[in-house]
Design a protein around this motif. Structure first.
Motif, PDB file in Angstrom:
ATOM      1  N   TYR A   6       0.395  10.973   7.749  1.00 48.02           N
ATOM      2  CA  TYR A   6      -0.495   9.979   7.158  1.00 48.02           C
ATOM      3  C   TYR A   6      -0.506   8.746   8.039  1.00 48.02           C
ATOM      4  CZ  TYR A   6      -2.705   6.876   3.810  1.00 48.02           C
ATOM      5  OH  TYR A   6      -3.571   6.011   3.207  1.00 48.02           O
ATOM      6  N   ASP A  36      -3.602   5.505  -3.714  1.00 46.76           N
ATOM      7  CA  ASP A  36      -3.935   4.696  -2.531  1.00 46.76           C
ATOM      8  C   ASP A  36      -4.762   3.480  -2.893  1.00 46.76           C
ATOM      9  OD1 ASP A  36      -3.843   4.179   0.221  1.00 46.76           O
ATOM     10  OD2 ASP A  36      -5.792   5.137   0.550  1.00 46.76           O
ATOM     11  N   GLN A  84      -4.962   5.423   7.275  1.00 48.07           N
ATOM     12  CA  GLN A  84      -5.434   5.625   5.901  1.00 48.07           C
ATOM     13  C   GLN A  84      -6.015   7.015   5.656  1.00 48.07           C
ATOM     14  OE1 GLN A  84      -7.993   2.358   4.889  1.00 48.07           O
ATOM     15  NE2 GLN A  84      -6.397   0.855   5.220  1.00 48.07           N
ATOM     16  N   ASN A  85      -5.529   8.018   6.402  1.00 47.16           N
ATOM     17  CA  ASN A  85      -5.968   9.402   6.232  1.00 47.16           C
ATOM     18  C   ASN A  85      -4.784  10.339   6.457  1.00 47.16           C
ATOM     19  OD1 ASN A  85      -8.925   9.341   5.838  1.00 47.16           O
ATOM     20  ND2 ASN A  85      -8.903   8.369   7.846  1.00 47.16           N
ATOM     21  N   ARG A  98       0.849  -1.201   0.000  1.00 49.61           N
ATOM     22  CA  ARG A  98       0.000   0.000   0.000  1.00 49.61           C
ATOM     23  C   ARG A  98       0.880   1.244   0.000  1.00 49.61           C
ATOM     24  NH1 ARG A  98      -4.375  -0.436   4.113  1.00 49.61           N
ATOM     25  NH2 ARG A  98      -5.273  -1.684   2.488  1.00 49.61           N
TER      26      ARG A  98
END
Length: 149
Positions: free
Chosen positions: A93, A144, A96-97, A42
């Motif tokens: 980060y 992403d 996941q934000n 990822r």
């Protein structure tokens, strides 16, 4: 004869039980391995910060998990304005934000005209105001994407 039949049934049941346990453990192992590979591949979505100065704009792109914005030359994004503190804000980060947090700056950090007192989530199009400097946030969602396994 019924004793032999009962013994065969017991062996078949034991074999079925061990086969089921092997299948369950193998399935868990395979899913954990896929999850580990997925997390390892990822990517951090690229963050683009556009600085608006009167009628000019400057854009900066970052793909690191954390960056510090301020006036100090050691910051990842250096803003040359007297109203910006040496280390004004941190963008990071995780979960996941992209998040913004004020680092105890003198003039404060505003996110869409609301003062940032605790960490807040950033989305594309958000406007940050650090002192008198206006920054517009753009997040590249496509980087992403989760690859198919």
């Amino acid at each position: 004869m019924s004793g032999i039949l009962l013994l065969v049934i017991r062996f078949v049941m034991a074999f079925a039980l061990y086969a089921f346990l092997f299948w369950a453990v193998f399935t868990l192992w395979r899913d954990l391995k896929r999850q580990k590979d997925l997390i390892g591949t990822r990517k951090i979505p690229e963050l683009t910060i556009t600085e608006k100065i009167e009628d000019q704009t400057r854009s900066y792109s970052f793909s690191v998990p954390e960056l510090v914005v301020g006036r100090d030359q050691t910051c990842d994004l250096v803003l040359d304005a007297n109203t910006v503190s040496a280390e004004h804000a941190r963008l990071s980060y995780h979960q996941q934000n992209w998040w913004i947090e004020d680092l105890g700056s003198r003039n404060g950090t505003l996110l869409n005209l609301d003062r940032v007192s605790t960490a807040a989530i950033l989305v594309s199009g958000d406007e940050l105001q650090l002192g008198e400097v206006l920054l517009v946030i753009s997040i590249d969602i496509e980087s992403d994407e989760i690859p198919d396994i």
